[in-house]
Design a protein around this motif. Structure first.
Motif, mmCIF file in Angstrom:
data_model
loop_
_atom_site.group_PDB
_atom_site.id
_atom_site.type_symbol
_atom_site.label_atom_id
_atom_site.label_comp_id
_atom_site.label_asym_id
_atom_site.label_seq_id
_atom_site.Cartn_x
_atom_site.Cartn_y
_atom_site.Cartn_z
ATOM 1 N N GLY A 28 -3.705 -2.364 -3.356
ATOM 2 C CA GLY A 28 -2.490 -2.554 -2.592
ATOM 3 C C GLY A 28 -1.624 -1.312 -2.508
ATOM 4 N N TYR A 29 -0.614 -1.401 -1.663
ATOM 5 C CA TYR A 29 0.338 -0.305 -1.489
ATOM 6 C C TYR A 29 1.575 -0.584 -2.333
ATOM 7 C CZ TYR A 29 3.694 2.921 0.532
ATOM 8 O OH TYR A 29 4.639 3.907 0.695
ATOM 9 N N GLU B 181 2.515 6.990 -10.263
ATOM 10 C CA GLU B 181 2.416 8.237 -9.488
ATOM 11 C C GLU B 181 0.987 8.751 -9.346
ATOM 12 O OE1 GLU B 181 6.635 8.017 -10.949
ATOM 13 O OE2 GLU B 181 4.642 7.585 -11.754
ATOM 14 N N PRO B 182 0.119 8.671 -10.386
ATOM 15 C CA PRO B 182 -1.254 9.190 -10.216
ATOM 16 C C PRO B 182 -2.040 8.517 -9.102
ATOM 17 C CG PRO B 182 -0.750 8.905 -12.544
ATOM 18 C CD PRO B 182 0.368 8.266 -11.783
ATOM 19 N N CYS B 183 -1.644 7.321 -8.699
ATOM 20 C CA CYS B 183 -2.372 6.604 -7.651
ATOM 21 C C CYS B 183 -2.136 7.200 -6.268
ATOM 22 C CB CYS B 183 -1.982 5.125 -7.651
ATOM 23 S SG CYS B 183 -2.301 4.298 -9.238
ATOM 24 N N LYS B 184 -1.053 7.980 -6.099
ATOM 25 C CA LYS B 184 -0.737 8.685 -4.855
ATOM 26 C C LYS B 184 -0.618 7.755 -3.644
ATOM 27 C CE LYS B 184 -0.947 12.694 -6.972
ATOM 28 N NZ LYS B 184 -1.861 13.758 -6.617
ATOM 29 N N ARG B 185 -0.240 6.496 -3.876
ATOM 30 C CA ARG B 185 -0.129 5.549 -2.764
ATOM 31 C C ARG B 185 0.868 6.023 -1.707
ATOM 32 N NH1 ARG B 185 -4.838 3.162 -3.773
ATOM 33 N NH2 ARG B 185 -4.728 1.245 -4.994
ATOM 34 N N VAL B 186 1.941 6.676 -2.140
ATOM 35 C CA VAL B 186 2.973 7.100 -1.197
ATOM 36 C C VAL B 186 2.672 8.459 -0.585
ATOM 37 C CG1 VAL B 186 4.744 5.766 -2.375
ATOM 38 C CG2 VAL B 186 4.361 8.139 -3.043
ATOM 39 N N ASN B 187 1.689 9.171 -1.132
ATOM 40 C CA ASN B 187 1.390 10.532 -0.685
ATOM 41 C C ASN B 187 0.153 10.626 0.191
ATOM 42 O OD1 ASN B 187 2.148 10.861 -3.979
ATOM 43 N ND2 ASN B 187 3.494 11.889 -2.526
ATOM 44 N N ILE B 188 -0.784 9.709 -0.009
ATOM 45 C CA ILE B 188 -2.092 9.813 0.636
ATOM 46 C C ILE B 188 -2.462 8.462 1.240
ATOM 47 C CG2 ILE B 188 -4.554 10.275 0.264
ATOM 48 C CD1 ILE B 188 -3.798 11.941 -2.152
ATOM 49 N N VAL B 189 -3.045 8.484 2.442
ATOM 50 C CA VAL B 189 -3.603 7.274 3.021
ATOM 51 C C VAL B 189 -5.057 7.160 2.568
ATOM 52 C CG1 VAL B 189 -4.241 6.062 5.125
ATOM 53 C CG2 VAL B 189 -2.087 7.322 5.032
ATOM 54 N N ILE B 190 -5.290 6.235 1.641
ATOM 55 C CA ILE B 190 -6.648 5.874 1.235
ATOM 56 C C ILE B 190 -6.916 4.520 1.889
ATOM 57 C CG2 ILE B 190 -8.215 5.444 -0.690
ATOM 58 C CD1 ILE B 190 -6.315 7.000 -2.479
ATOM 59 N N PRO B 191 -7.701 4.471 2.963
ATOM 60 C CA PRO B 191 -7.843 3.217 3.713
ATOM 61 C C PRO B 191 -8.164 2.029 2.803
ATOM 62 C CG PRO B 191 -8.873 4.996 4.910
ATOM 63 C CD PRO B 191 -8.462 5.570 3.587
ATOM 64 N N GLY B 192 -7.396 0.965 2.977
ATOM 65 C CA GLY B 192 -7.578 -0.240 2.194
ATOM 66 C C GLY B 192 -6.851 -0.231 0.873
ATOM 67 N N ASN B 193 -6.263 0.917 0.468
ATOM 68 C CA ASN B 193 -5.584 1.024 -0.824
ATOM 69 C C ASN B 193 -6.375 0.300 -1.921
ATOM 70 O OD1 ASN B 193 -3.209 2.518 -0.037
ATOM 71 N ND2 ASN B 193 -2.519 0.674 1.018
ATOM 72 N N ARG C 170 -6.778 11.634 6.169
ATOM 73 C CA ARG C 170 -7.179 10.372 5.568
ATOM 74 C C ARG C 170 -8.180 10.662 4.457
ATOM 75 N NH1 ARG C 170 -3.387 9.536 8.047
ATOM 76 N NH2 ARG C 170 -3.003 8.007 9.707
ATOM 77 N N VAL C 171 -8.187 9.816 3.432
ATOM 78 C CA VAL C 171 -9.036 10.050 2.261
ATOM 79 C C VAL C 171 -9.847 8.782 1.976
ATOM 80 C CG1 VAL C 171 -9.103 10.835 -0.130
ATOM 81 C CG2 VAL C 171 -7.280 11.636 1.382
ATOM 82 N N PRO C 172 -10.879 8.512 2.750
ATOM 83 C CA PRO C 172 -11.684 7.323 2.490
ATOM 84 C C PRO C 172 -12.560 7.509 1.257
ATOM 85 C CG PRO C 172 -12.691 8.622 4.231
ATOM 86 C CD PRO C 172 -11.374 9.291 3.908
#
Length: 486
Positions: free
Chosen positions: A320-321, A331-343, A440-442
Motif C-alpha cells: 500500500g501507499y 522512510e526506507p520504503c520510499k513510498r512518497v519518493n518513488i512510484v513502484i507500481p502496485g506498492n 517508474r520502478v517496477p
C-alpha cells in the motif's frame, strides 16, 4: 473516455444521438478480426452506458452486468440457431462454455469483477448465466476504481504501459499484487511491463493520452501506435492458446512466449518489444521462501527456517501507499519518493561493503528441491539511494549449501533486466525528504536455474544465501523468493 459529448465537469449526458456517440468499442476492431481469424468468436460490446460518470446513475457494475447479459444472451441464441442480429452466420460456431475476457482500462476492472466477483469463473457458471465459465483474463492498463483486487480464479495477464498517461501510476499492478498475496490464489498470473507504451494507442479511435511526461527520459519517444496494437494482438492470441489449446506442446510454447517458462532466464523483450515480466506460477508449482507479507518473515522464512542478515540492513514494507507521518519509520520504503507500481509488500535490503549476506535456513523437511527447476526472485534498484551507482546494473550472487556442507554459487547476469538502474530524474520536493523520482520502478523477475548450482545435492539443501558481492554497495527492493517448476 466519454461516449456522449461532455458537459461541464467532464460528465456525459447519456444517451445521446447515435450520430454523436463515440464508439469506443470500435477502436478494437483490429483485435476482434485477429481473434476471429484464429477461429475464435470474438465480440466487443459497447459499454459506454456503464462509464458515463454522471450523477444519479446506477451502482458501479449494474449497467455493465445488464449489457453483458444482453450481448451474451443474444450470442448464445444465435449460436443455438435462434434469432441472429449480428450480421454473420453463428449457428453452431460459438462454444459458450469456453470464454475469455479482455478488458482495457475501466474494462479491465470490469472483466476481473465479472469473472471473480460475480461468479463467471465458477465451474457451474452456465447454470446461472447460460454461458461460461470464463477461463482466462487479459487486463490491459486496468484501472481499479470500484473493486479491491484479490485472487483470480483463472489465469490472468496484466499489461502495464510504462508511459501510461491515464492510469499514470500503473495502478493496474494491484491485480497482480492482489493475486500474489492472496492465500487462495491457485492459478498462474503474469504482469508485463511494456516500455514506451501509452494508454490510448491500443485503441484505434482514441487520441493522445490526457497526460504527457516531459520529465521522463524513458517516455521521450513512444512506441508507434501500430506497434502497440500488434503487441496486444500477439500477446492476446498467445494467451488464448495457453487456456484453450489442445496440444500440450503448443501450450508449453505459448507459455514460453509469454515469459512464463521458469526454465528460461527472465527476458527483456516480448513479441519484439522491450518489456519485462513479473511471474507467479500456479500454486502447485511453487514453494515460497519469502513473499513477504509480514515483518516476521525477516526472522523466520516461509519454509520454517531462520533468516539472518550479516553486514546489511533489512526493512519490511507492508503493501500500500503511505507517508512517513502515516507509518512512522517507513522512510526506507520510499513510498512518497518513488512510484513502484502496485506498492507491493517488500523488503528493502541495503549494504555498504561487498560481502554482505542474507541467509535463509531450510529445515530438513523442506530441503528437497529436486522437483523444482528454478529459484525465482522479484527485485528492483532504488534510484534515489546513494548506495547505487547511476546508470549501472546492480548484481549479487545466490549460494546453495547442502547438508554435507557442499556449496555452489551462481551470479546474476551482468545485464539482468530486473537490476537495471531506472531511467528518470530526481526532482526536489518541499514536503518529502529525498525528492520525487520521475520514472517508474517496477519490481520484476529474476530466475536462476537450479541445474547451474553444480555439485550440491538438491535433495538435501540446508541453506539459501544471498551474497551481495558483485558491487561495493547497494540498495534493492526484494520480494517473492521462491522455488518454482513448469
Amino acid at each position: 473516455h466519454h461516449g456522449c459529448p461532455e458537459l461541464e465537469g467532464r460528465v456525459d449526458r447519456w444517451p445521446c444521438d447515435p450520430e454523436l456517440e463515440q464508439s469506443n468499442y470500435q477502436g478494437f476492431a483490429y483485435l476482434i478480426e485477429a481473434m476471429a481469424a484464429e477461429e475464435n468468436v470474438a465480440l466487443a460490446p459497447n459499454l459506454n452506458a456503464e462509464n458515463t460518470f454522471g450523477f444519479g446513475e446506477g451502482t458501479p457494475g449494474e449497467r455493465l452486468s445488464q449489457l453483458l447479459e444482453l450481448h451474451m444472451g443474444a450470442l448464445a441464441e444465435a449460436a443455438a440457431g435462434g434469432p441472429n442480429d449480428f450480421g454473420v452466420e453463428l449457428e453452431g460456431r460459438a462454444d459458450m462454455s469456453r470464454l475469455a475476457f479482455f478488458g482495457h482500462s475501466r474494462g479491465g476492472e470490469a472483466a476481473s469483477w465479472l469473472t471473480n466477483n460475480q461468479g463467471l469463473a465458477l465451474p457451474d457458471a452456465a447454470e446461472t448465466f447460460d454461458y461460461g465459465p470464463v477461463e482466462g483474463l487479459l487486463l490491459l492498463a486496468p484501472a481499479p476504481i470500484f473493486t479491491l483486487p484479490a485472487a483470480s480464479r483463472v489465469p490472468q495477464v496484466v499489461i502495464l504501459p510504462a508511459c501510461d498517461g491515464d492510469v499514470m501510476n500503473q495502478e493496474g499492478q494491484l491485480f497482480y499484487e492482489g493475486a500474489r498475496l492472496d492465500p487462495s490464489q491457485e492459478q498462474w498470473a503474469l504482469s508485463v511491463w511494456l516500455e514506451q507504451a501509452n494508454h490510448n494507442a491500443f485503441n484505434q479511435i482514441l487520441g493522445p493520452d490526457m497526460i504527457g511526461f516531459n520529465n521522463r527520459p524513458d517516455c521521450a519517444e513512444l512506441l508507434a501506435p501500430e506497434d502497440q496494437r500488434q503487441f496486444l494482438t500477439d500477446i492476446g492470441l498467445t494467451f488464448l492458446t495457453t487456456i484453450f489449446g489442445d496440444d500440450p506442446q503448443a501450450v508449453e510454447e505459448a507459455l514460453s512466449r509469454l515469459g512464463m517458462n521458469p526454465t528460461t532466464l527472465a527476458q527483456d523483450s516480448l513479441f519484439g518489444q522491450s518489456a519485462r515480466v513479473m511471474t507467479l506460477a500456479e500454486a502447485a508449482n511453487r514453494r515460497p521462501l519469502l513473499v513477504p507479507a509480514s515483518a516476521e518473515e525477516l526472522t523466520t522464512n516461509l519454509a520454517g527456517g531462520a533468516v539472518e542478515a550479516d553486514g546489511l540492513t533489512t526493512f519490511f514494507c507492508e503493501e500500500g501507499y503511505y507517508t512517513p507521518t502515516m507509518r512512522p519509520g517507513s522512510e526506507p520504503c520510499k513510498r512518497v519518493n518513488i512510484v513502484i507500481p502496485g506498492n507491493p509488500a517488500m523488503v528493502v535490503v541495503s549494504w555498504e561493503e561487498a560481502g554482505a549476506t542474507l541467509r535463509f535456513a531450510l529445515p530438513e523437511a523442506a530441503g528437497d528441491l529436486s522437483d523444482f527447476t528454478t529459484i525465482s526472485l522479484r527485485t528492483a534498484v532504488d534510484p534515489t539511494s546513494p548506495l547505487n551507482t547511476p546508470d549501472s546494473y546492480q548484481g549479487f550472487s545466490v549460494q546453495l549449501t547442502d547438508s554435507n556442507g557442499t556449496t555452489a554459487v551462481v551470479q546474476t547476469r551482468p545485464t539482468e533486466p530486473a537490476l537495471v538502474f531506472p531511467l528518470g530524474n530526481v526532482e526536489e520536493d518541499d514536503i518529502f525528504e529525498g525528492g520525487l523520482f520521475t520514472g517508474r520502478v517496477p519490481m520484476t523477475t529474476i530466475r536462476l536455474l537450479l541445474s547451474d548450482f553444480e555439485g550440491v545435492d538438491l535433495t538435501q539443501i540446508s541453506e539459501v544465501l544471498l551474497l551481495f558481492d558483485q558491487t561495493p554497495s547497494g540498495s534493492l527492493f526484494i520480494g517473492d523468493i521462491e522455488f518454482v517448476k513448469p
